[in-house]
Design an enzyme around this catalytic site. Structure first.
Site, PDB file in Angstrom:
ATOM      1  N   ASP B  92       5.439 -15.765  90.439  1.00  0.00           N
ATOM      2  CA  ASP B  92       6.604 -15.190  89.793  1.00  0.00           C
ATOM      3  C   ASP B  92       6.287 -15.100  88.292  1.00  0.00           C
ATOM      4  OD1 ASP B  92       9.104 -14.339  89.252  1.00  0.00           O
ATOM      5  OD2 ASP B  92      10.126 -16.139  89.954  1.00  0.00           O
ATOM      6  N   ASP B 265      11.772 -15.542  99.550  1.00  0.00           N
ATOM      7  CA  ASP B 265      11.464 -16.919  99.151  1.00  0.00           C
ATOM      8  C   ASP B 265      12.759 -17.627  98.847  1.00  0.00           C
ATOM      9  OD1 ASP B 265      11.731 -15.394  96.480  1.00  0.00           O
ATOM     10  OD2 ASP B 265      11.731 -17.498  95.856  1.00  0.00           O
ATOM     11  N   CYS B 303      11.477 -28.115 118.372  1.00  0.00           N
ATOM     12  CA  CYS B 303      10.693 -27.886 117.149  1.00  0.00           C
ATOM     13  C   CYS B 303       9.370 -28.656 117.230  1.00  0.00           C
ATOM     14  CB  CYS B 303      11.501 -28.335 115.930  1.00  0.00           C
ATOM     15  SG  CYS B 303      10.573 -28.203 114.384  1.00  0.00           S
ATOM     16  N   CYS B 305       7.423 -29.533 114.762  1.00  0.00           N
ATOM     17  CA  CYS B 305       7.000 -30.163 113.506  1.00  0.00           C
ATOM     18  C   CYS B 305       6.863 -31.679 113.661  1.00  0.00           C
ATOM     19  CB  CYS B 305       7.970 -29.818 112.368  1.00  0.00           C
ATOM     20  SG  CYS B 305       9.388 -30.906 112.230  1.00  0.00           S
ATOM     21  N   CYS B 308      10.080 -33.744 114.003  1.00  0.00           N
ATOM     22  CA  CYS B 308      10.770 -33.673 115.292  1.00  0.00           C
ATOM     23  C   CYS B 308       9.962 -34.302 116.420  1.00  0.00           C
ATOM     24  CB  CYS B 308      11.112 -32.218 115.623  1.00  0.00           C
ATOM     25  SG  CYS B 308      12.404 -31.565 114.537  1.00  0.00           S
ATOM     26  N   HIS B 334      10.238 -30.333 108.054  1.00  0.00           N
ATOM     27  CA  HIS B 334      10.996 -29.681 109.127  1.00  0.00           C
ATOM     28  C   HIS B 334      11.603 -28.370 108.647  1.00  0.00           C
ATOM     29  CE1 HIS B 334      13.683 -28.828 112.406  1.00  0.00           C
ATOM     30  NE2 HIS B 334      14.630 -28.658 111.493  1.00  0.00           N
TER      31      HIS B 334
END
Lengths: 370, 370
Positions: B92, B265, B303, B305, B308, B334
């Site tokens: 940015d 984003d 999930c 991840c 999880c 997560h």
């Protein structure tokens, strides 16, 4: 189901190499045990702790009892499952924490009464209740309730602590049923060599499968720590593991192992890591120092940890300056790795009967006062 | 070396699936881009970010310029090496941050002058200087300096911002030399549909390889965000990527993609994750709520991840209650995983021409107001 195998004693010193066999796997000694007070080694996942080379972690009965509570952990299937660590765990009894409390109300031969620092409610703990809680948590090695003193302890207080700790040790042993847990005895006794000797003998006759040396590193001079640890260690059964509680900065670890200590724990590697202080073979490195601002080398060239393999000192310093959580994570991970590698290096030196020379060189190289 | 491949446009909506090819690998779109303001996605390692399914990360030129400084990052071999992320990066320009500053001193056609919020020294930025800095950082996609307004913007201010942003866009394009970086154009123009339309056309004729929609999600009603994003998107070249800046909570992402946005984003997944708020298909879950105190299920059953797969809601809640850093880490991980999976699910629906039905169901299921 937990037993200690003494593999070798260094010919030139009292340093020992062994294996503590537990239901959750072996622990090669000397072993550094990272502290996971609340059921988490600060900032690290269990996978990272394992990857760092740590083989066993500590958790704290006192803190877990207060929050989140023992029933929840039992319902979750025990502490291993709750915290997602399937390696060996040692739970501290909470004696040290109870005796550090501002709101400690009463101590008697029966037990201790104090106010919860979280909710304020009054809690009564006996040696039997502590064993019961630790049985529910399900750690591989558990510690009995003991009486902890600060430095300097008056002789009468030290005698009293010694007597009460031995009494509670007997009651803990009588209350303990779970065969897959090893209940260690704790040697207290203040800062007098004779009291410590007697304490070691009084506890040793009770026949625990392992022994801890407690109440040291609480403000006394380091030379006294080493002397007393050595005096106690040599009076403990040769074939059983010896755990020096709360001692574990690099030089102290080396001095303790030299005197026959097998296991040690310390919050320092993660505590100082969180603030940006890294442990290296040359001593502590404070990443806040401007000297590291443009240093594009890793913390330690020969360290295999993710912090040293992926990042420069300049980047790690940037993380701390910017208040980024990854900084505390990476330096904590490095420090746990450093301690695990230190323990492994001690073991290698012991197995080759060169601990005296190795430790002299390591202590000379480590430039930070402890 | 960076080019966009439009793979498919959903038949029932304007939603698109594509691939942004960059020197550091491809980005399948729609893509959620986690924000790593200071060169680190808060609390996560690059390996974790990648494992969560994120393909490209944002970093902020303004913040990195102030600390640790561009020269250091250039000396370290560029931002990819400095932050240890070898995937695509988007930087940015810092326009948004400059215009958010309390100590913004002057804005002219030449550029902006402000005081560093870190050291207080006066800094002058021109479009050319920003491109030069971003060239040193070496991101794959870079953004030009633009004029950002809050909501509501007076028509005159919006016109002025539109004019100056277009002027700066031309100068940025003229200053940009590095062929392995894609400099995107930014469409500003406040909250008036006609001004936005003209802004889109004014910037689009400059021939950028991609376009961003800026100055939205700054306080205006969500329906206006979507309307303006859609109006701008449909005036941008069909074959080029469209990036909606700073918009990325789950419902907004879906609404934006439906209107032809390819990339977005948002700091929210990590920002709320750090405080104990998890994103799920059913809406936000606040782990501080007592309802989760004894909940031995994971955040999301399906999930993949680490949070999880390894931990229960009760354990995660315990980490937050105990102030343990592992809590913010795991929930941030997560949440980034959730957003990456959401983007992947959108892509799958687009490729099968079922985005309208998929998005209606996803929005109906997501129970938290945005």
């Amino acid at each position: 189901m937990t037993r200690f195998e003494l593999v070798h004693t260094d010919r030139g010193t009292g340093a020992r190499a062994g294996i503590l066999h537990t239901p959750h796997g072996p622990v090669e000694t000397p072993a550094f045990m990272p502290v996971g007070t609340h059921g988490t080694v600060r900032g690290l996942t269990p996978e990272e702790v394992r990857g760092a080379g740590a083989q066993i972690v500590l958790a704290n009965t006192f803190h877990l009892m207060l929050r989140p509570g023992i029933d929840l952990i039992a319902e979750a299937g025990g502490l291993h499952r709750f915290m997602h660590w399937n390696g060996p765990i040692l739970t501290d009894s909470g004696g040290y924490q109870v005796f550090s409390l501002a709101h400690l109300r009463r101590v008697s031969d029966d037990g201790v009464t104090f106010r919860s620092p979280i909710e304020g409610r009054e809690i009564h703990l006996t040696p039997e209740r502590v064993v019961e809680i630790e049985t529910q948590l399900g750690a591989d090695v558990i510690m009995p309730l003991d009486v902890c003193l600060g430095f300097p302890a008056a002789p009468a207080a030290a005698e009293e602590a010694e007597r009460r700790t031995a009494l509670w040790a007997q009651r803990s042993l009588a209350a303990h049923r779970r065969s897959d847990q090893a209940l260690f005895g704790i040697v207290q006794g203040g800062f007098d060599a004779d009291t410590r000797r007697r304490a070691a003998e009084d506890v040793a006759v009770l026949g625990f499968p392992g022994y801890a040396i407690g109440g040291l590193s609480v403000g006394e001079p380091r030379t006294l720590t080493y002397e007393l640890a050595g005096i106690v260690a040599e009076r403990l059964p040769r074939g059983l593991p010896r755990y020096l509680m709360g001692v574990g900065v690099p030089p102290s670890s080396i001095e303790a192992v030299r005197r026959g200590v097998d296991m040690f724990d310390c919050v320092l590697p993660t505590r100082v890591g969180r603030t940006g202080v890294a442990l290296t073979a040359d001593g502590r490195v404070n990443l806040h120092n401007a000297a590291h601002a443009a240093d594009l080398t890793p913390l330690e060239e020969d360290c295999p940890c993710p912090a040293c393999r992926g990042y420069t000192r300049a980047y790690l310093r940037h993380l701390f300056k910017a208040g980024e959580m990854l900084g505390p994570r990476l330096v904590s991970l490095h420090n746990v790795t450093f301690m695990a590698r230190l323990a492994a290096a001690m073991r290698a030196a012991i197995l080759e009967d060169r601990f005296a020379a190795w430790s002299a060189a390591a202590l000379a190289r480590y430039q930070t006062a402890w």
